[in-house]
Motif scaffolding. Structure first.
Motif, PDB file in Angstrom:
ATOM      1  N   SER A   1       0.827  -1.211   0.000  1.00 30.44           N
ATOM      2  CA  SER A   1       0.000   0.000   0.000  1.00 30.44           C
ATOM      3  C   SER A   1       0.862   1.263   0.000  1.00 30.44           C
ATOM      4  O   SER A   1       1.931   1.290   0.602  1.00 30.44           O
ATOM      5  N   PRO A   2       0.401   2.302  -0.692  1.00 30.51           N
ATOM      6  CA  PRO A   2       1.148   3.567  -0.695  1.00 30.51           C
ATOM      7  C   PRO A   2       0.941   4.313   0.619  1.00 30.51           C
ATOM      8  O   PRO A   2       0.010   4.020   1.385  1.00 30.51           O
ATOM      9  N   SER A   3       1.798   5.276   0.864  1.00 29.19           N
ATOM     10  CA  SER A   3       1.595   6.148   2.023  1.00 29.19           C
ATOM     11  C   SER A   3       0.421   7.082   1.713  1.00 29.19           C
ATOM     12  O   SER A   3       0.200   7.452   0.566  1.00 29.19           O
ATOM     13  N   LEU A   4      -0.317   7.417   2.735  1.00 31.46           N
ATOM     14  CA  LEU A   4      -1.420   8.373   2.609  1.00 31.46           C
ATOM     15  C   LEU A   4      -1.354   9.340   3.780  1.00 31.46           C
ATOM     16  O   LEU A   4      -1.003   8.951   4.897  1.00 31.46           O
ATOM     17  N   HIS A   5      -1.697  10.586   3.513  1.00 33.87           N
ATOM     18  CA  HIS A   5      -1.708  11.634   4.536  1.00 33.87           C
ATOM     19  C   HIS A   5      -2.988  12.430   4.342  1.00 33.87           C
ATOM     20  O   HIS A   5      -3.471  12.566   3.216  1.00 33.87           O
ATOM     21  N   TRP A   6      -3.533  12.982   5.431  1.00 30.46           N
ATOM     22  CA  TRP A   6      -4.759  13.761   5.305  1.00 30.46           C
ATOM     23  C   TRP A   6      -4.826  14.856   6.351  1.00 30.46           C
ATOM     24  O   TRP A   6      -4.136  14.813   7.365  1.00 30.46           O
ATOM     25  N   THR A   7      -5.666  15.829   6.030  1.00 27.75           N
ATOM     26  CA  THR A   7      -5.874  16.941   6.949  1.00 27.75           C
ATOM     27  C   THR A   7      -6.703  16.463   8.137  1.00 27.75           C
ATOM     28  O   THR A   7      -7.352  15.415   8.081  1.00 27.75           O
TER      29      THR A   7
ATOM     30  N   GLN B   1      -9.522  -9.432   2.915  1.00 30.26           N
ATOM     31  CA  GLN B   1      -9.195  -8.374   3.868  1.00 30.26           C
ATOM     32  C   GLN B   1      -7.776  -7.891   3.626  1.00 30.26           C
ATOM     33  O   GLN B   1      -6.913  -8.651   3.224  1.00 30.26           O
ATOM     34  N   GLY B   2      -7.552  -6.608   3.895  1.00 29.21           N
ATOM     35  CA  GLY B   2      -6.229  -6.034   3.707  1.00 29.21           C
ATOM     36  C   GLY B   2      -6.152  -5.237   2.421  1.00 29.21           C
ATOM     37  O   GLY B   2      -7.159  -5.001   1.753  1.00 29.21           O
ATOM     38  N   TYR B   3      -4.949  -4.827   2.085  1.00 35.14           N
ATOM     39  CA  TYR B   3      -4.729  -4.058   0.867  1.00 35.14           C
ATOM     40  C   TYR B   3      -4.649  -5.000  -0.322  1.00 35.14           C
ATOM     41  O   TYR B   3      -3.949  -6.017  -0.289  1.00 35.14           O
ATOM     42  N   HIS B   4      -5.359  -4.651  -1.379  1.00 37.75           N
ATOM     43  CA  HIS B   4      -5.311  -5.386  -2.637  1.00 37.75           C
ATOM     44  C   HIS B   4      -5.055  -4.351  -3.724  1.00 37.75           C
ATOM     45  O   HIS B   4      -5.944  -3.591  -4.088  1.00 37.75           O
ATOM     46  N   GLY B   5      -3.831  -4.309  -4.202  1.00 39.81           N
ATOM     47  CA  GLY B   5      -3.430  -3.296  -5.166  1.00 39.81           C
ATOM     48  C   GLY B   5      -4.018  -3.504  -6.544  1.00 39.81           C
ATOM     49  O   GLY B   5      -4.654  -4.529  -6.831  1.00 39.81           O
ATOM     50  N   PRO B   6      -3.822  -2.526  -7.421  1.00 42.47           N
ATOM     51  CA  PRO B   6      -4.352  -2.578  -8.776  1.00 42.47           C
ATOM     52  C   PRO B   6      -3.908  -3.821  -9.556  1.00 42.47           C
ATOM     53  O   PRO B   6      -2.727  -4.166  -9.558  1.00 42.47           O
ATOM     54  N   THR B   7      -4.868  -4.458 -10.202  1.00 44.37           N
ATOM     55  CA  THR B   7      -4.600  -5.584 -11.095  1.00 44.37           C
ATOM     56  C   THR B   7      -5.618  -5.559 -12.239  1.00 44.37           C
ATOM     57  O   THR B   7      -6.425  -6.469 -12.380  1.00 44.37           O
ATOM     58  N   PRO B   8      -5.603  -4.486 -13.042  1.00 47.54           N
ATOM     59  CA  PRO B   8      -6.581  -4.396 -14.122  1.00 47.54           C
ATOM     60  C   PRO B   8      -6.313  -5.430 -15.218  1.00 47.54           C
ATOM     61  O   PRO B   8      -5.206  -5.966 -15.320  1.00 47.54           O
TER      62      PRO B   8
END
Length: 178
Positions: A56-62, A121-128
């Motif tokens: 999973s990528p890093s994510l940041h938010w306000t 469950q968990g992160y499942h990244g792009p697989t188009p």
């Protein structure tokens, strides 16, 4: 070959969590990543198994608004050739969080509770599908006014529970193509 033949078949955003009124909030959160820019391709390490490293990528938010009891992150592929977007990940986070580190969306991660999606469950990244064209992956963060009940264990059950509970939301969109 299959991807090319289905190129015009796409779920679209009509039923995505970003577009469905039950998931809307009165306020806005700003979501960013150090791994990709909004509307730009996700790097290969964030693609799903067999394509990338499924990290999973890093994510940041306000900061979420006052009264936020929990955060909900939903990742959806809105270009999958199905009637509705495909939910890759649904994760519940404590309200004090302001980011996720790279690779943190994994089963067993502290302070992360996953809801079951059709992918598990968990992160499942792009697989188009190869040749289907670019897919858009929406990373949508919701600030909730109440904790998601422990009995809500699937994304489907969450859809029934969530109306009236979203205070704010924000998103970042990454693309991926094979």
């Amino acid at each position: 070959m299959i991807g090319r033949s289905l190129r015009g078949a796409r779920a679209g955003t009509r039923y995505s969590t970003w577009s469905v009124p039950a998931f809307a909030g009165a306020k806005t959160l700003v979501v960013t990543s150090t791994n990709f820019e909004d509307g730009c391709p996700l790097p290969r390490p964030h693609a799903g198994k067999g394509v990338g490293d499924d990290v999973s990528p890093s994510l940041h938010w306000t900061a979420p608004p006052t009264g936020t009891a929990q955060l909900l992150l939903v990742i959806e592929d809105v270009d999958v050739p199905l009637p509705r977007p495909l939910t890759h990940t649904a994760a519940v986070l404590p309200p004090h969080r302001d980011s996720l580190d790279i690779g943190e969306l994994r089963p067993g991660a502290p302070q992360v509770r996953f809801l079951r999606t059709v992918l598990g469950q968990g992160y499942h990244g792009p697989t188009p599908l190869r040749g289907h064209g670019p897919h858009h992956y929406e990373f949508v963060l919701h600030a909730l006014d109440a904790p998601v009940p422990e009995g809500v264990r699937t994304f489907r059950a969450l859809r029934a529970w969530i109306p009236g509970h979203v205070l704010a939301r924000g998103r970042i969109v990454g693309t991926y193509e094979l």
